[in-house]
Design a protein around this motif. Structure first.
Motif, PDB file in Angstrom:
ATOM      1  N   VAL A  23       0.864  -1.177   0.000  1.00 37.00           N
ATOM      2  CA  VAL A  23       0.000   0.000   0.000  1.00 37.00           C
ATOM      3  C   VAL A  23       0.898   1.224   0.000  1.00 37.00           C
ATOM      4  O   VAL A  23       1.672   1.436   0.935  1.00 37.00           O
ATOM      5  N   ILE A  27      -4.690   5.561   4.304  1.00 35.20           N
ATOM      6  CA  ILE A  27      -6.014   4.967   4.487  1.00 35.20           C
ATOM      7  C   ILE A  27      -6.919   6.043   5.075  1.00 35.20           C
ATOM      8  O   ILE A  27      -6.589   6.655   6.084  1.00 35.20           O
ATOM      9  N   THR A  28      -8.054   6.276   4.435  1.00 30.93           N
ATOM     10  CA  THR A  28      -8.947   7.357   4.871  1.00 30.93           C
ATOM     11  C   THR A  28     -10.280   6.826   5.380  1.00 30.93           C
ATOM     12  O   THR A  28     -11.316   7.464   5.229  1.00 30.93           O
ATOM     13  N   SER A  29     -10.249   5.627   5.978  1.00 31.13           N
ATOM     14  CA  SER A  29     -11.458   5.055   6.567  1.00 31.13           C
ATOM     15  C   SER A  29     -11.051   4.141   7.715  1.00 31.13           C
ATOM     16  O   SER A  29      -9.876   3.866   7.926  1.00 31.13           O
ATOM     17  N   ASP A  30     -12.038   3.665   8.469  1.00 29.36           N
ATOM     18  CA  ASP A  30     -11.779   2.709   9.546  1.00 29.36           C
ATOM     19  C   ASP A  30     -11.543   1.322   8.962  1.00 29.36           C
ATOM     20  O   ASP A  30     -12.062   0.986   7.897  1.00 29.36           O
ATOM     21  N   LEU A  31     -10.758   0.502   9.662  1.00 25.45           N
ATOM     22  CA  LEU A  31     -10.607  -0.911   9.330  1.00 25.45           C
ATOM     23  C   LEU A  31     -11.401  -1.685  10.379  1.00 25.45           C
ATOM     24  O   LEU A  31     -10.999  -1.756  11.533  1.00 25.45           O
ATOM     25  N   VAL A  32     -12.530  -2.220   9.987  1.00 21.43           N
ATOM     26  CA  VAL A  32     -13.458  -2.839  10.931  1.00 21.43           C
ATOM     27  C   VAL A  32     -13.686  -4.299  10.536  1.00 21.43           C
ATOM     28  O   VAL A  32     -14.040  -4.577   9.382  1.00 21.43           O
ATOM     29  N   PRO A  33     -13.473  -5.252  11.459  1.00 16.56           N
ATOM     30  CA  PRO A  33     -13.722  -6.658  11.120  1.00 16.56           C
ATOM     31  C   PRO A  33     -15.217  -6.951  11.004  1.00 16.56           C
ATOM     32  O   PRO A  33     -16.048  -6.225  11.548  1.00 16.56           O
ATOM     33  N   THR A  34     -15.565  -8.027  10.314  1.00 16.80           N
ATOM     34  CA  THR A  34     -16.971  -8.396  10.178  1.00 16.80           C
ATOM     35  C   THR A  34     -17.513  -9.064  11.436  1.00 16.80           C
ATOM     36  O   THR A  34     -18.712  -9.061  11.665  1.00 16.80           O
ATOM     37  N   TYR A  39     -10.575 -11.994  14.334  1.00 15.27           N
ATOM     38  CA  TYR A  39      -9.410 -11.843  13.461  1.00 15.27           C
ATOM     39  C   TYR A  39      -8.246 -11.178  14.185  1.00 15.27           C
ATOM     40  O   TYR A  39      -8.447 -10.355  15.074  1.00 15.27           O
ATOM     41  N   ILE A  41      -4.251  -9.220  13.940  1.00 18.33           N
ATOM     42  CA  ILE A  41      -3.314  -8.461  13.120  1.00 18.33           C
ATOM     43  C   ILE A  41      -1.941  -9.017  13.465  1.00 18.33           C
ATOM     44  O   ILE A  41      -1.466  -8.874  14.588  1.00 18.33           O
TER      45      ILE A  41
END
Length: 105
Positions: A23, A27-34, A39, A41
């Protein structure tokens, strides 16, 4: 591709753990798991090097060592950097207790 790309639906990138993603953008948003608490990192064998964040909110922290200012917590020892005194103060009218031993003013 150049410009903006919008893709809808589920996306799978790569088909093997040997595939990599690079990358070169912010990053201009949240990283949110389903799903919560599912999960990770990184892994025990493949760990991230440094974490730069403003706040940490966690239910549990399992740390081998922790340094806060001049205090170093390692195993069952609390030490300070070389040549520094260790201060333990009770808050307000409270004292300091080490087992059954209590220190007060």
């Amino acid at each position: 591709a150049t410009g903006n790309i919008v893709v809808g639906g589920n996306i799978t990138i790569g088909d093997s753990t040997t595939d990599t993603i690079t990358v070169n953008a912010s990053i201009t948003s949240d990283l949110v798991p389903t799903t919560t608490n599912t999960y990770d990192i990184g892994s025990p064998d493949l760990q991230w090097n440094n974490l730069y964040v403003s706040n940490v909110f966690a239910d549990t922290a399992n740390l081998v060592s922790l340094s806060i200012g001049q205090l170093i917590f390692n195993g069952n020892e609390i030490t300070t950097t070389t040549g520094q005194d260790l201060y333990i103060d009770g808050n307000g009218a409270g004292g300091v207790r080490l087992g059954n031993f209590r220190l007060t003013d």
